[in-house]
Design a protein around this motif. Structure first.
Motif, PDB file in Angstrom:
ATOM      1  N   LEU A 249       3.075   4.018 -15.386  1.00  0.00           N
ATOM      2  CA  LEU A 249       2.644   3.066 -14.369  1.00  0.00           C
ATOM      3  C   LEU A 249       2.681   3.732 -13.000  1.00  0.00           C
ATOM      4  CD1 LEU A 249       1.812   0.123 -13.852  1.00  0.00           C
ATOM      5  CD2 LEU A 249       4.225  -0.426 -13.538  1.00  0.00           C
ATOM      6  N   CYS A 250       1.503   3.857 -12.366  1.00  0.00           N
ATOM      7  CA  CYS A 250       1.383   4.455 -11.032  1.00  0.00           C
ATOM      8  C   CYS A 250       1.096   3.343 -10.029  1.00  0.00           C
ATOM      9  CB  CYS A 250       0.257   5.485 -11.001  1.00  0.00           C
ATOM     10  SG  CYS A 250       0.434   6.807 -12.207  1.00  0.00           S
ATOM     11  N   VAL A 251       1.960   3.206  -9.025  1.00  0.00           N
ATOM     12  CA  VAL A 251       1.863   2.121  -8.053  1.00  0.00           C
ATOM     13  C   VAL A 251       1.835   2.713  -6.652  1.00  0.00           C
ATOM     14  CG1 VAL A 251       2.976   0.058  -7.111  1.00  0.00           C
ATOM     15  CG2 VAL A 251       3.062   0.512  -9.565  1.00  0.00           C
ATOM     16  N   VAL A 252       0.837   2.331  -5.852  1.00  0.00           N
ATOM     17  CA  VAL A 252       0.772   2.675  -4.426  1.00  0.00           C
ATOM     18  C   VAL A 252       0.716   1.362  -3.666  1.00  0.00           C
ATOM     19  CG1 VAL A 252      -0.505   3.850  -2.601  1.00  0.00           C
ATOM     20  CG2 VAL A 252      -0.422   4.847  -4.888  1.00  0.00           C
ATOM     21  N   ARG A 253       1.735   1.094  -2.868  1.00  0.00           N
ATOM     22  CA  ARG A 253       1.809  -0.166  -2.149  1.00  0.00           C
ATOM     23  C   ARG A 253       0.898  -0.141  -0.926  1.00  0.00           C
ATOM     24  NH1 ARG A 253       6.658  -2.887  -3.862  1.00  0.00           N
ATOM     25  NH2 ARG A 253       7.752  -1.574  -5.366  1.00  0.00           N
ATOM     26  N   ALA A 254       0.593  -1.331  -0.418  1.00  0.00           N
ATOM     27  CA  ALA A 254      -0.314  -1.440   0.717  1.00  0.00           C
ATOM     28  C   ALA A 254       0.287  -0.859   1.987  1.00  0.00           C
ATOM     29  CB  ALA A 254      -0.699  -2.898   0.950  1.00  0.00           C
ATOM     30  N   CYS A 255       1.613  -0.743   2.063  1.00  0.00           N
ATOM     31  CA  CYS A 255       2.247  -0.187   3.257  1.00  0.00           C
ATOM     32  C   CYS A 255       2.017   1.317   3.369  1.00  0.00           C
ATOM     33  CB  CYS A 255       3.734  -0.489   3.259  1.00  0.00           C
ATOM     34  SG  CYS A 255       4.638   0.156   1.829  1.00  0.00           S
ATOM     35  N   CYS A 256       1.501   1.944   2.327  1.00  0.00           N
ATOM     36  CA  CYS A 256       1.187   3.370   2.371  1.00  0.00           C
ATOM     37  C   CYS A 256       0.043   3.605   3.356  1.00  0.00           C
ATOM     38  CB  CYS A 256       0.797   3.861   0.972  1.00  0.00           C
ATOM     39  SG  CYS A 256       0.308   5.584   0.896  1.00  0.00           S
ATOM     40  N   GLY A 257       0.152   4.620   4.194  1.00  0.00           N
ATOM     41  CA  GLY A 257      -0.870   4.908   5.194  1.00  0.00           C
ATOM     42  C   GLY A 257      -2.168   5.393   4.579  1.00  0.00           C
ATOM     43  N   ARG A 258      -3.197   5.510   5.427  1.00  0.00           N
ATOM     44  CA  ARG A 258      -4.515   5.881   4.933  1.00  0.00           C
ATOM     45  C   ARG A 258      -4.553   7.318   4.420  1.00  0.00           C
ATOM     46  NH1 ARG A 258      -5.704   1.835   8.480  1.00  0.00           N
ATOM     47  NH2 ARG A 258      -7.467   0.462   7.899  1.00  0.00           N
ATOM     48  N   LEU A 259      -3.909   8.243   5.108  1.00  0.00           N
ATOM     49  CA  LEU A 259      -3.942   9.637   4.661  1.00  0.00           C
ATOM     50  C   LEU A 259      -3.230   9.826   3.324  1.00  0.00           C
ATOM     51  CD1 LEU A 259      -3.530  11.653   7.989  1.00  0.00           C
ATOM     52  CD2 LEU A 259      -5.592  11.306   6.621  1.00  0.00           C
ATOM     53  N   PRO A 260      -1.987   9.287   3.147  1.00  0.00           N
ATOM     54  CA  PRO A 260      -1.377   9.383   1.813  1.00  0.00           C
ATOM     55  C   PRO A 260      -2.194   8.676   0.736  1.00  0.00           C
ATOM     56  CG  PRO A 260       0.280   8.846   3.466  1.00  0.00           C
ATOM     57  CD  PRO A 260      -1.052   8.716   4.135  1.00  0.00           C
ATOM     58  N   ALA A 261      -2.807   7.523   1.097  1.00  0.00           N
ATOM     59  CA  ALA A 261      -3.627   6.820   0.112  1.00  0.00           C
ATOM     60  C   ALA A 261      -4.847   7.658  -0.273  1.00  0.00           C
ATOM     61  CB  ALA A 261      -4.078   5.481   0.680  1.00  0.00           C
ATOM     62  N   ALA A 262      -5.457   8.323   0.720  1.00  0.00           N
ATOM     63  CA  ALA A 262      -6.609   9.171   0.422  1.00  0.00           C
ATOM     64  C   ALA A 262      -6.214  10.323  -0.511  1.00  0.00           C
ATOM     65  CB  ALA A 262      -7.198   9.728   1.711  1.00  0.00           C
ATOM     66  N   ARG A 263      -5.065  10.914  -0.279  1.00  0.00           N
ATOM     67  CA  ARG A 263      -4.619  12.024  -1.134  1.00  0.00           C
ATOM     68  C   ARG A 263      -4.404  11.544  -2.560  1.00  0.00           C
ATOM     69  NH1 ARG A 263       0.161  14.237  -2.815  1.00  0.00           N
ATOM     70  NH2 ARG A 263       1.388  12.680  -1.729  1.00  0.00           N
ATOM     71  N   ARG A 264      -3.840  10.353  -2.726  1.00  0.00           N
ATOM     72  CA  ARG A 264      -3.575   9.852  -4.081  1.00  0.00           C
ATOM     73  C   ARG A 264      -4.849   9.450  -4.794  1.00  0.00           C
ATOM     74  NH1 ARG A 264       0.891   9.434  -1.236  1.00  0.00           N
ATOM     75  NH2 ARG A 264       2.928   9.409  -2.272  1.00  0.00           N
ATOM     76  N   VAL A 265      -5.805   8.863  -4.059  1.00  0.00           N
ATOM     77  CA  VAL A 265      -7.056   8.430  -4.691  1.00  0.00           C
ATOM     78  C   VAL A 265      -7.886   9.646  -5.106  1.00  0.00           C
ATOM     79  CG1 VAL A 265      -9.279   7.331  -4.235  1.00  0.00           C
ATOM     80  CG2 VAL A 265      -7.173   6.182  -3.601  1.00  0.00           C
ATOM     81  N   LEU A 266      -7.954  10.664  -4.245  1.00  0.00           N
ATOM     82  CA  LEU A 266      -8.829  11.798  -4.498  1.00  0.00           C
ATOM     83  C   LEU A 266      -8.200  12.852  -5.405  1.00  0.00           C
ATOM     84  CD1 LEU A 266     -10.371  12.277  -0.943  1.00  0.00           C
ATOM     85  CD2 LEU A 266     -11.392  11.163  -2.925  1.00  0.00           C
TER      86      LEU A 266
END
Length: 357
Positions: free
Chosen positions: A337-354
């Motif tokens: 189970l991989c979870v990224v919460r909404a409080c994560c910033g845009r740059l960390p979110a971009a790294r995880r998505v890509l």
């Protein structure tokens, strides 16, 4: 009054000039980002075209001898059906399928090979359902993870999963299952077929609301950003070709949409000193994960929050270049189970998505 009016006009012009400069800077940044995305996509498309030509040359020059010409358990001579998606990936699925069919005919063991082309969504499921009745022992899905999903569900509908071996020939956009199993090209898939190599793969049933017929899944189940990217890329923006994935990913990260809900799960057994055990203990101590009773299907733990993405992975990679769950194993009976919460910033979110975690 005249001096005050002049000062106000100067201040207004200054603010207007500052606003124009800011708008010009934003426009220049958007143009720069668009140029980078286009250049990257064109370079990737050129590399894919080169890889396609290399793959076809390898398949045409490959000479293989099948180790076991039939099914060992039944003594049946092997027969192969190739289900090809002509628009998978960059459109090379049909050419690869034809090269594999010719290669099977050159193996010299009397192997029967037949090519069936899918024409629309849902058609691979129908083709796969008829495989067992036609006496085929192997199904080669030439396409991406979407077609493999339909093939597995078609075999499940016909109750033929145990009697037919399935091989994923990576020719799509994602190819997550093939990448996780070490099949990085059509030549690798051909060698696996000739060597009669096989591995087990977990599968699970997914039911959505409103109630629908349960769906068999083997790759992953997504909710949030990754699911939104897949939905747009396959349903609405497919005409953009390879450009759609990075473009849609950038849009999703820019909007940073959050979904709210609860994720119920039961932890797999893990040693207290293992990485998984330590992570769960830390999450419980911080309150990010709670122990609760009365969960659906007997689940014992819950995460309630705003999420950027939630992804349950059966294998390590959900795409060729996205290692979402490095420690996931295809046949251990567990999901990662991989979870990224909404409080994560845009740059960390971009790294995880890509690129994955």
């Amino acid at each position: 009054p005249g001096l005050v009016s002049s000062a106000l006009r100067c201040a207004g012009r200054g603010r207007e000039q500052a606003g124009q400069a800011a708008r010009a800077a934003r426009a220049a940044m958007l143009h720069y980002l668009f140029a980078v995305v286009v250049a990257t996509t064109l370079a990737r498309a050129a590399l894919q075209l080169r890889a396609r030509r290399t793959t076809l040359r390898q398949l045409r020059a490959l000479v293989l001898c099948k180790d076991e010409p039939g099914d060992v358990s039944s003594g049946q001579r092997a027969s192969v059906v190739l289900i090809a998606n002509p628009i998978a990936g960059s459109g090379e699925g049909l050419a690869i399928a034809r090269a594999l069919r010719d290669l099977a005919a050159r193996m010299g063991t009397g192997m029967r090979a037949e090519l069936r082309e899918s024409v629309c969504a849902g058609h691979p499921r129908q083709l796969a359902a008829s495989v067992a009745n036609d006496g085929f022992t192997h199904v080669l899905s030439v396409g991406g993870d979407g077609q493999l999903h339909e093939v597995l569900n078609g075999l499940h509908d016909a109750c033929a999963l145990e009697g037919v071996r399935v091989l994923h020939v990576p020719a799509g956009t994602g190819n997550g299952i093939a990448t996780s199993l070490g099949i990085h090209s059509a030549a690798h898939a051909a060698r696996a077929l000739a060597g009669n190599q096989s591995v087990l793969l977990d599968a699970w049933s997914v039911t959505t609301k409103p109630p629908r017929q349960p769906t068999l899944c083997a790759l992953s189940v997504g909710w949030g950003a990754v699911a939104d990217i897949d939905a747009l890329a396959e349903r609405e923006w497919r005409w953009l070709g390879p450009l759609r994935i990075p473009l849609i990913g950038a849009i999703m990260v820019g909007f940073h949409r959050a979904v709210t809900g609860a994720v119920w799960f039961t932890p797999a057994r893990a040693d207290s000193g293992s990485r998984e055990g330590v992570a769960l203990e830390c999450a419980l101590a911080s309150g990010r994960v709670r122990i609760a009773e009365g969960g659906p299907h007997g689940c014992t733990h819950v995460i309630s929050d705003y999420f950027f993405l939630v992804h349950a992975c059966n294998v390590a990679s959900i795409a060729t270049n996205c290692l979402m769950a490095p420690r996931a194993r295809p046949a251990d009976g567990n999901l990662t189970l991989c979870v990224v919460r909404a409080c994560c910033g845009r740059l960390p979110a971009a790294r995880r998505v890509l690129f994955g975690p």
